[in-house]
Design a protein around this motif. Structure first.
Motif, PDB file in Angstrom:
ATOM      1  N   ARG A   1     -49.468 -33.384  10.028  1.00  0.00           N
ATOM      2  CA  ARG A   1     -50.746 -34.077  10.252  1.00  0.00           C
ATOM      3  C   ARG A   1     -50.516 -35.463  10.856  1.00  0.00           C
ATOM      4  O   ARG A   1     -51.174 -35.840  11.845  1.00  0.00           O
ATOM      5  CB  ARG A   1     -51.488 -34.204   8.925  1.00  0.00           C
ATOM      6  CG  ARG A   1     -52.813 -34.981   9.006  1.00  0.00           C
ATOM      7  CD  ARG A   1     -53.257 -35.421   7.629  1.00  0.00           C
ATOM      8  NE  ARG A   1     -52.282 -36.338   7.049  1.00  0.00           N
ATOM      9  CZ  ARG A   1     -52.103 -36.509   5.743  1.00  0.00           C
ATOM     10  NH1 ARG A   1     -52.808 -35.803   4.869  1.00  0.00           N
ATOM     11  NH2 ARG A   1     -51.197 -37.372   5.299  1.00  0.00           N
ATOM     12  N   ASP A   2     -49.599 -36.229  10.283  1.00  0.00           N
ATOM     13  CA  ASP A   2     -49.355 -37.585  10.770  1.00  0.00           C
ATOM     14  C   ASP A   2     -48.822 -37.582  12.195  1.00  0.00           C
ATOM     15  O   ASP A   2     -49.224 -38.411  13.026  1.00  0.00           O
ATOM     16  CB  ASP A   2     -48.382 -38.314   9.849  1.00  0.00           C
ATOM     17  CG  ASP A   2     -48.991 -38.651   8.494  1.00  0.00           C
ATOM     18  OD1 ASP A   2     -50.227 -38.490   8.338  1.00  0.00           O
ATOM     19  OD2 ASP A   2     -48.236 -39.065   7.588  1.00  0.00           O
ATOM     20  N   ASP A   3     -47.902 -36.666  12.498  1.00  0.00           N
ATOM     21  CA  ASP A   3     -47.382 -36.583  13.871  1.00  0.00           C
ATOM     22  C   ASP A   3     -48.501 -36.238  14.845  1.00  0.00           C
ATOM     23  O   ASP A   3     -48.599 -36.834  15.937  1.00  0.00           O
ATOM     24  CB  ASP A   3     -46.271 -35.531  13.961  1.00  0.00           C
ATOM     25  CG  ASP A   3     -44.961 -36.000  13.337  1.00  0.00           C
ATOM     26  OD1 ASP A   3     -44.829 -37.211  13.079  1.00  0.00           O
ATOM     27  OD2 ASP A   3     -44.075 -35.142  13.111  1.00  0.00           O
ATOM     28  N   PHE A   4     -49.337 -35.293  14.462  1.00  0.00           N
ATOM     29  CA  PHE A   4     -50.441 -34.868  15.318  1.00  0.00           C
ATOM     30  C   PHE A   4     -51.394 -36.037  15.584  1.00  0.00           C
ATOM     31  O   PHE A   4     -51.761 -36.315  16.738  1.00  0.00           O
ATOM     32  CB  PHE A   4     -51.181 -33.707  14.658  1.00  0.00           C
ATOM     33  CG  PHE A   4     -52.187 -33.022  15.533  1.00  0.00           C
ATOM     34  CD1 PHE A   4     -51.841 -31.882  16.235  1.00  0.00           C
ATOM     35  CD2 PHE A   4     -53.484 -33.501  15.650  1.00  0.00           C
ATOM     36  CE1 PHE A   4     -52.762 -31.232  17.050  1.00  0.00           C
ATOM     37  CE2 PHE A   4     -54.410 -32.864  16.454  1.00  0.00           C
ATOM     38  CZ  PHE A   4     -54.053 -31.725  17.163  1.00  0.00           C
ATOM     39  N   VAL A   5     -51.778 -36.732  14.530  1.00  0.00           N
ATOM     40  CA  VAL A   5     -52.733 -37.842  14.665  1.00  0.00           C
ATOM     41  C   VAL A   5     -52.106 -38.997  15.448  1.00  0.00           C
ATOM     42  O   VAL A   5     -52.760 -39.616  16.297  1.00  0.00           O
ATOM     43  CB  VAL A   5     -53.218 -38.314  13.281  1.00  0.00           C
ATOM     44  CG1 VAL A   5     -54.031 -39.605  13.405  1.00  0.00           C
ATOM     45  CG2 VAL A   5     -54.052 -37.231  12.610  1.00  0.00           C
ATOM     46  N   ASN A   6     -50.835 -39.277  15.204  1.00  0.00           N
ATOM     47  CA  ASN A   6     -50.175 -40.361  15.937  1.00  0.00           C
ATOM     48  C   ASN A   6     -50.061 -40.056  17.423  1.00  0.00           C
ATOM     49  O   ASN A   6     -50.154 -40.961  18.264  1.00  0.00           O
ATOM     50  CB  ASN A   6     -48.792 -40.623  15.341  1.00  0.00           C
ATOM     51  CG  ASN A   6     -48.852 -41.527  14.124  1.00  0.00           C
ATOM     52  OD1 ASN A   6     -49.643 -42.469  14.079  1.00  0.00           O
ATOM     53  ND2 ASN A   6     -48.031 -41.236  13.130  1.00  0.00           N
ATOM     54  N   VAL A   7     -49.846 -38.789  17.774  1.00  0.00           N
ATOM     55  CA  VAL A   7     -49.862 -38.414  19.189  1.00  0.00           C
ATOM     56  C   VAL A   7     -51.256 -38.620  19.764  1.00  0.00           C
ATOM     57  O   VAL A   7     -51.428 -39.194  20.850  1.00  0.00           O
ATOM     58  CB  VAL A   7     -49.410 -36.952  19.382  1.00  0.00           C
ATOM     59  CG1 VAL A   7     -49.694 -36.489  20.818  1.00  0.00           C
ATOM     60  CG2 VAL A   7     -47.930 -36.795  19.072  1.00  0.00           C
TER      61      VAL A   7
ATOM     62  N   PRO B   1     -60.423 -38.094  19.008  1.00  0.00           N
ATOM     63  CA  PRO B   1     -60.728 -37.106  17.962  1.00  0.00           C
ATOM     64  C   PRO B   1     -60.045 -37.424  16.629  1.00  0.00           C
ATOM     65  O   PRO B   1     -60.451 -36.880  15.606  1.00  0.00           O
ATOM     66  CB  PRO B   1     -60.197 -35.801  18.558  1.00  0.00           C
ATOM     67  CG  PRO B   1     -59.136 -36.214  19.501  1.00  0.00           C
ATOM     68  CD  PRO B   1     -59.571 -37.528  20.071  1.00  0.00           C
ATOM     69  N   TRP B   2     -59.021 -38.276  16.619  1.00  0.00           N
ATOM     70  CA  TRP B   2     -58.362 -38.576  15.339  1.00  0.00           C
ATOM     71  C   TRP B   2     -59.308 -39.219  14.341  1.00  0.00           C
ATOM     72  O   TRP B   2     -59.142 -39.106  13.144  1.00  0.00           O
ATOM     73  CB  TRP B   2     -57.145 -39.504  15.569  1.00  0.00           C
ATOM     74  CG  TRP B   2     -57.513 -40.890  16.013  1.00  0.00           C
ATOM     75  CD1 TRP B   2     -57.859 -41.960  15.219  1.00  0.00           C
ATOM     76  CD2 TRP B   2     -57.568 -41.354  17.353  1.00  0.00           C
ATOM     77  NE1 TRP B   2     -58.128 -43.055  15.989  1.00  0.00           N
ATOM     78  CE2 TRP B   2     -57.950 -42.715  17.312  1.00  0.00           C
ATOM     79  CE3 TRP B   2     -57.313 -40.761  18.590  1.00  0.00           C
ATOM     80  CZ2 TRP B   2     -58.099 -43.486  18.454  1.00  0.00           C
ATOM     81  CZ3 TRP B   2     -57.471 -41.531  19.716  1.00  0.00           C
ATOM     82  CH2 TRP B   2     -57.856 -42.873  19.656  1.00  0.00           C
ATOM     83  N   GLU B   3     -60.351 -39.868  14.846  1.00  0.00           N
ATOM     84  CA  GLU B   3     -61.308 -40.519  13.966  1.00  0.00           C
ATOM     85  C   GLU B   3     -62.144 -39.504  13.204  1.00  0.00           C
ATOM     86  O   GLU B   3     -62.751 -39.831  12.165  1.00  0.00           O
ATOM     87  CB  GLU B   3     -62.219 -41.437  14.782  1.00  0.00           C
ATOM     88  CG  GLU B   3     -61.462 -42.537  15.520  1.00  0.00           C
ATOM     89  CD  GLU B   3     -62.344 -43.267  16.528  1.00  0.00           C
ATOM     90  OE1 GLU B   3     -63.486 -42.801  16.752  1.00  0.00           O
ATOM     91  OE2 GLU B   3     -61.900 -44.272  17.087  1.00  0.00           O
ATOM     92  N   ARG B   4     -62.164 -38.259  13.678  1.00  0.00           N
ATOM     93  CA  ARG B   4     -62.995 -37.240  13.048  1.00  0.00           C
ATOM     94  C   ARG B   4     -62.176 -36.219  12.268  1.00  0.00           C
ATOM     95  O   ARG B   4     -62.715 -35.263  11.745  1.00  0.00           O
ATOM     96  CB  ARG B   4     -63.822 -36.514  14.126  1.00  0.00           C
ATOM     97  CG  ARG B   4     -64.794 -37.456  14.846  1.00  0.00           C
ATOM     98  CD  ARG B   4     -65.600 -36.727  15.919  1.00  0.00           C
ATOM     99  NE  ARG B   4     -64.805 -36.356  17.073  1.00  0.00           N
ATOM    100  CZ  ARG B   4     -64.565 -37.167  18.101  1.00  0.00           C
ATOM    101  NH1 ARG B   4     -65.023 -38.410  18.081  1.00  0.00           N
ATOM    102  NH2 ARG B   4     -63.853 -36.754  19.134  1.00  0.00           N
ATOM    103  N   LEU B   5     -60.843 -36.430  12.221  1.00  0.00           N
ATOM    104  CA  LEU B   5     -59.987 -35.507  11.477  1.00  0.00           C
ATOM    105  C   LEU B   5     -59.850 -35.952  10.035  1.00  0.00           C
ATOM    106  O   LEU B   5     -59.725 -37.143   9.735  1.00  0.00           O
ATOM    107  CB  LEU B   5     -58.592 -35.439  12.112  1.00  0.00           C
ATOM    108  CG  LEU B   5     -58.481 -34.618  13.407  1.00  0.00           C
ATOM    109  CD1 LEU B   5     -57.125 -34.838  14.049  1.00  0.00           C
ATOM    110  CD2 LEU B   5     -58.694 -33.145  13.121  1.00  0.00           C
TER     111      LEU B   5
END
Length: 271
Positions: free
Chosen positions: A197-203, A266-270
């Motif tokens: 999750r963190d890797d995905f959001v950081n990307v 989109p990270w703001e909505r995850l």
């Protein structure tokens, strides 16, 4: 039998001997011959049979639906083809045992004659650091000279830059390093749910609309069942956000998913 005939009978291209080889053996034999013979260089396409053999022998894919006997890179062709089609300027790879994903993506950049690849891996060893930090890691990326020599074998040493860091350490200094936005990312680091999750959001924070992410190991059900991995669980969260992402999952071998980012931020909505 005269001397010439005797020599000919021992050659690998003897029709009688060749007829005893399986198609896969014949293909590997032909690739080996091609590696030894001088070859014309096509600067726009690197995947000759000799290079395919080098990738399979030295970048050592695992779980990418590869078939060395037939020189088939499996998902490696997807990685290469995606880069050739999208023509990204910056590709990020998080985690790789022997550099298979790195090499396939970097060769696409090389053949496009544009782009750079950032590779992040802390070079953990399963013997030194334990199975909770790596599964099958062999500290492949500890010596910068050996890392450069490894990628020089494939002609991509000027395209690939390795950071011997965890992904969290890397992203903490991302802006300070002056790195550009991410067009394509390949996530194959820690498989723990929180880390994926963190890797995905950081990307995502450093990507934009119409960027792409690949998540490897979406099809390792036993590890997911015992909570030793969470790639599939995280992918389900991403797939549920249909206004933000398009997802295609290839549930073969260890599995890989391709995620297309449809909107900015989109990270703001995850969750």
């Amino acid at each position: 039998m005269d001397e010439v005939a005797h020599r000919d009978s021992d050659r690998g291209d003897n029709p009688w001997i060749g007829s005893l080889l399986s198609p896969a053996q014949s293909l590997r034999s032909a690739a080996a011959e091609e590696r030894r013979a001088p070859q014309p260089h096509d600067p726009s396409f690197s995947l000759s049979r000799s290079v395919l053999g080098e990738i399979l022998d030295y970048a050592k894919p695992l779980g990418h639906r590869e078939d060395p006997a037939t020189l088939n890179l499996g998902f490696g062709f997807v990685y290469y083809g995606l880069v050739r089609a999208l023509r990204p300027r910056h590709v990020l790879v998080i985690g790789s045992g022997f550099g298979f994903s790195v090499v396939c993506l970097a060769l696409g950049l090389k053949d496009n004659d544009r782009g750079r690849l950032t590779f992040v891996d802390p070079s953990y060893s399963v013997f030194k650091d334990g199975p909770f930090r790596t599964v099958g890691g062999t500290a492949q990326w500890s010596d910068p000279r050996q890392v450069r020599a490894h990628f020089r074998r494939f002609g991509v040493e000027r395209i690939v830059t390795h950071y011997k860091l965890t992904s969290s350490e890397f992203f903490a200094g991302y802006d300070a390093r002056g790195l550009p936005a991410i067009d394509v990312a390949f996530i194959d680091g820690s498989h723990a749910y929180a880390d994926v999750r963190d890797d995905f959001v950081n990307v995502l924070r450093r990507a934009a609309r119409n960027s792409y992410m690949l998540l490897h190991d979406t099809n390792i059900y036993v590890r997911e069942l015992v909570r030793h991995a969470g790639v599939k669980r995280w992918l389900k969260v991403v797939a549920s956000r249909r206004d933000d992402f398009e997802v295609i999952d290839f549930p073969f071998a260890s599995g890989v998913a391709v995620v297309h980012v449809l909107r900015s931020g989109p990270w703001e909505r995850l969750d």
